[in-house]
Motif scaffolding. Structure first.
Motif, PDB file in Angstrom:
ATOM      1  N   SER A  51      60.707  29.759  38.930  1.00  0.00           N
ATOM      2  CA  SER A  51      60.208  30.353  37.686  1.00  0.00           C
ATOM      3  C   SER A  51      58.789  29.852  37.430  1.00  0.00           C
ATOM      4  CB  SER A  51      61.123  30.007  36.514  1.00  0.00           C
ATOM      5  OG  SER A  51      60.744  30.727  35.359  1.00  0.00           O
ATOM      6  N   TYR A  52      57.839  30.481  38.089  1.00  0.00           N
ATOM      7  CA  TYR A  52      56.436  30.054  38.011  1.00  0.00           C
ATOM      8  C   TYR A  52      55.893  30.296  36.617  1.00  0.00           C
ATOM      9  CZ  TYR A  52      51.891  29.102  40.212  1.00  0.00           C
ATOM     10  OH  TYR A  52      50.692  28.545  40.589  1.00  0.00           O
ATOM     11  N   LEU A  53      55.103  29.346  36.124  1.00  0.00           N
ATOM     12  CA  LEU A  53      54.508  29.478  34.785  1.00  0.00           C
ATOM     13  C   LEU A  53      53.245  30.325  34.803  1.00  0.00           C
ATOM     14  CD1 LEU A  53      55.006  25.792  33.604  1.00  0.00           C
ATOM     15  CD2 LEU A  53      56.134  27.810  32.653  1.00  0.00           C
ATOM     16  N   GLY A  54      52.475  30.233  35.888  1.00  0.00           N
ATOM     17  CA  GLY A  54      51.285  31.054  35.989  1.00  0.00           C
ATOM     18  C   GLY A  54      50.062  30.286  36.436  1.00  0.00           C
ATOM     19  N   ASN A  55      49.033  31.028  36.807  1.00  0.00           N
ATOM     20  CA  ASN A  55      47.710  30.468  37.084  1.00  0.00           C
ATOM     21  C   ASN A  55      46.847  30.807  35.874  1.00  0.00           C
ATOM     22  OD1 ASN A  55      48.234  29.481  39.795  1.00  0.00           O
ATOM     23  ND2 ASN A  55      48.419  31.634  40.360  1.00  0.00           N
ATOM     24  N   GLY A  56      46.728  29.840  34.984  1.00  0.00           N
ATOM     25  CA  GLY A  56      46.107  30.092  33.691  1.00  0.00           C
ATOM     26  C   GLY A  56      44.778  29.397  33.516  1.00  0.00           C
ATOM     27  N   VAL A  57      44.398  29.218  32.252  1.00  0.00           N
ATOM     28  CA  VAL A  57      43.089  28.638  31.935  1.00  0.00           C
ATOM     29  C   VAL A  57      43.180  27.691  30.746  1.00  0.00           C
ATOM     30  CG1 VAL A  57      41.729  30.582  32.817  1.00  0.00           C
ATOM     31  CG2 VAL A  57      42.513  30.594  30.435  1.00  0.00           C
ATOM     32  N   GLN A  58      42.193  26.806  30.669  1.00  0.00           N
ATOM     33  CA  GLN A  58      41.968  25.973  29.492  1.00  0.00           C
ATOM     34  C   GLN A  58      41.163  26.799  28.495  1.00  0.00           C
ATOM     35  OE1 GLN A  58      42.889  22.572  29.429  1.00  0.00           O
ATOM     36  NE2 GLN A  58      42.190  22.227  27.343  1.00  0.00           N
ATOM     37  N   TRP A  59      41.718  26.960  27.278  1.00  0.00           N
ATOM     38  CA  TRP A  59      41.060  27.785  26.260  1.00  0.00           C
ATOM     39  C   TRP A  59      41.116  27.039  24.933  1.00  0.00           C
ATOM     40  CZ3 TRP A  59      42.973  33.299  24.457  1.00  0.00           C
ATOM     41  CH2 TRP A  59      41.955  33.913  23.716  1.00  0.00           C
ATOM     42  N   ASP A  60      40.038  26.318  24.617  1.00  0.00           N
ATOM     43  CA  ASP A  60      39.999  25.474  23.433  1.00  0.00           C
ATOM     44  C   ASP A  60      39.128  26.088  22.340  1.00  0.00           C
ATOM     45  OD1 ASP A  60      41.465  23.475  24.830  1.00  0.00           O
ATOM     46  OD2 ASP A  60      39.600  22.774  25.759  1.00  0.00           O
ATOM     47  N   PRO A  61      39.349  25.683  21.070  1.00  0.00           N
ATOM     48  CA  PRO A  61      38.452  26.115  19.999  1.00  0.00           C
ATOM     49  C   PRO A  61      37.009  25.716  20.322  1.00  0.00           C
ATOM     50  CG  PRO A  61      40.416  25.139  19.071  1.00  0.00           C
ATOM     51  CD  PRO A  61      40.477  24.885  20.555  1.00  0.00           C
ATOM     52  N   TYR A  62      36.085  26.596  19.992  1.00  0.00           N
ATOM     53  CA  TYR A  62      34.677  26.382  20.321  1.00  0.00           C
ATOM     54  C   TYR A  62      34.095  25.307  19.411  1.00  0.00           C
ATOM     55  CZ  TYR A  62      35.438  30.533  23.093  1.00  0.00           C
ATOM     56  OH  TYR A  62      35.934  31.419  24.019  1.00  0.00           O
ATOM     57  N   ARG A  75      39.061  41.468  26.452  1.00  0.00           N
ATOM     58  CA  ARG A  75      39.102  42.450  27.543  1.00  0.00           C
ATOM     59  C   ARG A  75      39.240  41.749  28.895  1.00  0.00           C
ATOM     60  NH1 ARG A  75      34.878  44.773  24.621  1.00  0.00           N
ATOM     61  NH2 ARG A  75      33.321  44.038  26.124  1.00  0.00           N
ATOM     62  N   ARG A  76      38.506  40.678  29.062  1.00  0.00           N
ATOM     63  CA  ARG A  76      38.541  39.963  30.330  1.00  0.00           C
ATOM     64  C   ARG A  76      39.888  39.271  30.547  1.00  0.00           C
ATOM     65  NH1 ARG A  76      32.306  37.511  30.194  1.00  0.00           N
ATOM     66  NH2 ARG A  76      31.320  39.474  30.873  1.00  0.00           N
ATOM     67  N   LEU A  77      40.445  38.733  29.486  1.00  0.00           N
ATOM     68  CA  LEU A  77      41.760  38.107  29.581  1.00  0.00           C
ATOM     69  C   LEU A  77      42.855  39.146  29.772  1.00  0.00           C
ATOM     70  CD1 LEU A  77      41.249  35.443  26.796  1.00  0.00           C
ATOM     71  CD2 LEU A  77      41.583  34.967  29.232  1.00  0.00           C
ATOM     72  N   ASP A  78      42.698  40.303  29.148  1.00  0.00           N
ATOM     73  CA  ASP A  78      43.669  41.381  29.322  1.00  0.00           C
ATOM     74  C   ASP A  78      43.706  41.847  30.772  1.00  0.00           C
ATOM     75  OD1 ASP A  78      44.509  41.397  26.696  1.00  0.00           O
ATOM     76  OD2 ASP A  78      43.308  43.146  26.109  1.00  0.00           O
ATOM     77  N   PHE A  79      42.529  41.938  31.398  1.00  0.00           N
ATOM     78  CA  PHE A  79      42.514  42.366  32.791  1.00  0.00           C
ATOM     79  C   PHE A  79      43.307  41.399  33.660  1.00  0.00           C
ATOM     80  CE2 PHE A  79      41.075  42.191  37.126  1.00  0.00           C
ATOM     81  CZ  PHE A  79      41.143  43.516  37.512  1.00  0.00           C
ATOM     82  N   MET A  80      43.115  40.105  33.431  1.00  0.00           N
ATOM     83  CA  MET A  80      43.801  39.125  34.272  1.00  0.00           C
ATOM     84  C   MET A  80      45.237  38.885  33.831  1.00  0.00           C
ATOM     85  SD  MET A  80      41.550  35.765  33.151  1.00  0.00           S
ATOM     86  CE  MET A  80      42.389  34.558  34.165  1.00  0.00           C
ATOM     87  N   TYR A 102      36.891  36.661  40.083  1.00  0.00           N
ATOM     88  CA  TYR A 102      37.505  37.653  40.967  1.00  0.00           C
ATOM     89  C   TYR A 102      38.840  37.120  41.503  1.00  0.00           C
ATOM     90  CZ  TYR A 102      37.552  41.557  44.299  1.00  0.00           C
ATOM     91  OH  TYR A 102      37.859  42.700  44.986  1.00  0.00           O
ATOM     92  N   THR A 103      38.812  35.949  42.125  1.00  0.00           N
ATOM     93  CA  THR A 103      40.040  35.427  42.713  1.00  0.00           C
ATOM     94  C   THR A 103      41.003  34.922  41.648  1.00  0.00           C
ATOM     95  OG1 THR A 103      38.911  33.308  43.115  1.00  0.00           O
ATOM     96  CG2 THR A 103      39.057  34.861  44.953  1.00  0.00           C
ATOM     97  N   TRP A 104      40.473  34.244  40.612  1.00  0.00           N
ATOM     98  CA  TRP A 104      41.392  33.651  39.631  1.00  0.00           C
ATOM     99  C   TRP A 104      42.077  34.724  38.797  1.00  0.00           C
ATOM    100  CZ3 TRP A 104      43.195  29.171  40.551  1.00  0.00           C
ATOM    101  CH2 TRP A 104      44.029  28.570  39.608  1.00  0.00           C
ATOM    102  N   SER A 105      41.371  35.802  38.481  1.00  0.00           N
ATOM    103  CA  SER A 105      42.005  36.869  37.713  1.00  0.00           C
ATOM    104  C   SER A 105      43.127  37.522  38.519  1.00  0.00           C
ATOM    105  CB  SER A 105      40.971  37.924  37.289  1.00  0.00           C
ATOM    106  OG  SER A 105      40.437  38.611  38.406  1.00  0.00           O
ATOM    107  N   LEU A 106      42.941  37.683  39.834  1.00  0.00           N
ATOM    108  CA  LEU A 106      43.987  38.259  40.673  1.00  0.00           C
ATOM    109  C   LEU A 106      45.185  37.332  40.770  1.00  0.00           C
ATOM    110  CD1 LEU A 106      41.872  39.760  43.601  1.00  0.00           C
ATOM    111  CD2 LEU A 106      42.768  40.952  41.585  1.00  0.00           C
ATOM    112  N   LEU A 107      44.935  36.022  40.869  1.00  0.00           N
ATOM    113  CA  LEU A 107      46.029  35.060  40.958  1.00  0.00           C
ATOM    114  C   LEU A 107      46.783  34.946  39.635  1.00  0.00           C
ATOM    115  CD1 LEU A 107      44.285  32.282  43.051  1.00  0.00           C
ATOM    116  CD2 LEU A 107      46.083  33.825  43.807  1.00  0.00           C
TER     117      LEU A 107
END
Length: 482
Positions: free
Chosen positions: A23-34, A49-54, A366-371
């Motif tokens: 049960s893989y959790l995913g290849n995600g990102v660090q997304w902190d308050p600016y 939009r960019r997050l929706d694509f990935m 390119y690669t991270w969004s596909l993964l």
């Protein structure tokens, strides 16, 4: 997924009977308050939009206690501000994650006491309350905020809690493993007292270059029953990726957890921060190769090796350069007063910095969004034996795709020469595969920078060998998902 070598070509045969992670959790990102200021409405929409694509499915979001608490004096009630400007930014992030079913690891960087004598009184008020990591006041205010987020704001996307970033490091605030242990016990008690323990799992150790903290957790009869998921940070050197020592060490700890934690086989083990150390500035927290094609190859290789080690996911550091500053160098009131932590998939403040080109998607998107997109949450990671060719690595996953069995295959050629792979699909299968290619001279993208498939291969059955050519230094992703 079995691999053999025949006359210099890798033959990869899919075997769905051998799973490394169920049960893989995913290849995600660090997304902190600016930190410095929030994004404009246009930049928020661009990020969405960019997050929706990935199809982001996994995110780590870390804050400071001063985001929601002004002060918590000893013996007095804490003073909260759940509507602070930075809290509003956090809610925009969590709103997105809630609406897209993103699994969130929420956490705090460290105890509110801070370190050293120089503090910013307008931003770090809690430092004057003397709250160290072992002080129950810290986990008390965390408990109040989590209660607000989960019970009032209804953020059910918050599945994990990460108390303290890289507690082993002298660059952080933790005194020792023993004091970190106390903070984890305090957190466990607070969550239980508020009936949140069934909703939020505790992760650890979150250590960086100190994987042995996993062994210390398992050796502790109390901690081993509190930690629900193991996670560490690793910024890799190229030689660790090229030699596969990165994969071997992660596999060692996956096996160690399975063998020595009585419940280890059911506990996820993932990378809470991941990236490449190769190319990092020696003086600032900036990755000087972040904009290169090579970084995209490295990160794909990094994820493939993590999956083959039996891990449950990777949080890539990081989403956006605009989130964090490395140093302040001026006082003019502009964004150029800061040196920024440059590790992102893009920089939302590029135009305001006078460098609009930084707002474009970097190659590694390119690669991270596909993964991220094609290794969805819940995927089963299949075992892949060595291809027998140094620098040629692969991974295979299977998942439920609207009631059908879906597959994604990732092949990385880290060598300087052309390679060919012969792919044999699972018995009885007849698949349509969409191929994406990431090579310096072969990388189809939309005008906005989103990956475009190179070709569609229809009706591929296990009775036929699918030959895939890979130019030097690149990645191929094949997926049944549309």
């Amino acid at each position: 997924m079995l691999s053999t070598t025949v006359f210099g070509q890798a033959v990869i045969k899919i075997d769905t009977g051998r799973a490394l992670a169920n049960s893989y959790l995913g290849n995600g990102v660090q997304w902190d308050p600016y930190e410095v200021k929030s994004l404009s409405d246009a930049d928020w929409e661009k990020a969405y939009r960019r997050l929706d694509f990935m199809k982001l499915g996994f995110a780590r979001v870390v804050i400071n206690a001063s985001l929601y608490c002004k002060t918590a004096p000893l013996g007095q009630a804490p003073v909260y501000d759940f509507n602070s400007p930075t809290a509003q930014v956090l809610y925009k992030i969590l709103d997105y994650c809630q609406s897209r079913h993103v699994t969130v690891i929420l956490g705090e960087w460290g105890d509110p006491s801070g370190k050293g004598e120089t503090v910013d009184r307008t931003r770090k008020q809690l430092r004057f309350d003397g709250i160290q990591e072992y002080d129950p006041r810290w986990t008390f205010i965390i408990g109040d905020f989590l209660t607000y987020l989960i019970n009032e704001k209804k953020y059910t996307c918050i599945k994990y809690y990460n108390l303290g970033n890289e507690p082993n490091g002298d660059w952080m605030y933790t005194e020792s493993f023993a004091t970190w242990k106390t903070s984890i016990i305090n957190l466990d008690n607070e969550l239980k007292a508020r009936n949140l323990r069934g909703k939020v799992k505790i992760v650890g150790p979150d250590a960086s270059w100190a994987n042995q903290w996993i062994k210390q957790i398992i050796a502790d009869k109390k901690l081993v029953n509190i930690i629900d998921a193991y996670e560490v940070h690793w910024y890799a050197m190229a030689k660790e990726i090229n030699s596969e020592s990165f994969e071997k060490e992660l596999a060692y700890y996956r096996d160690y957890i399975n063998t020595n934690d009585p419940n280890g086989k059911s506990k996820p083990f993932f990378l809470g921060e991941g990236g490449m150390l190769e190319g990092k500035s020696k003086t600032l927290d900036q990755q000087k190769m972040i904009g290169t094609f090579q970084y995209g190859v490295w990160m794909a290789d990094y994820a493939v090796q993590s999956m083959q080690a039996g891990q449950a996911g990777v949080i890539a550091w990081s989403l956006d350069d605009a989130m964090h500053v490395a140093a302040r160098t001026g006082n003019t009131g502009s964004l150029n007063d800061y040196e920024w932590k440059e590790w992102g998939l893009w920089d939302s403040f590029g135009e305001e910095k006078g460098k609009p080109e930084l707002e474009k998607l970097r190659p590694w998107y390119y690669t991270w969004s596909l993964l991220s997109k094609y290794v969805p949450a819940g995927s089963k990671i299949l075992k892949v034996d060595s291809t027998g060719i140094v620098g040629l690595r692969s991974a295979a996953v299977t998942f439920n795709d609207n009631g059908q069995t879906g597959y994604t295959f990732i092949i990385v050629n880290a060598t300087d020469s052309h390679k060919e792979v012969n792919l044999q699909l699972p018995a009885g299968s007849k698949l349509t595969l969409h191929q994406f290619s990431y090579f310096e001279n072969d990388m189809s993208r939309t005008p906005d920078g989103f990956p475009v498939e190179k070709r569609t291969i229809k009706n591929v059955s296990n009775s036929k060998i699918l030959k895939i050519g890979l130019e030097s230094k690149g990645v191929v992703v094949l997926t049944t998902m549309k």
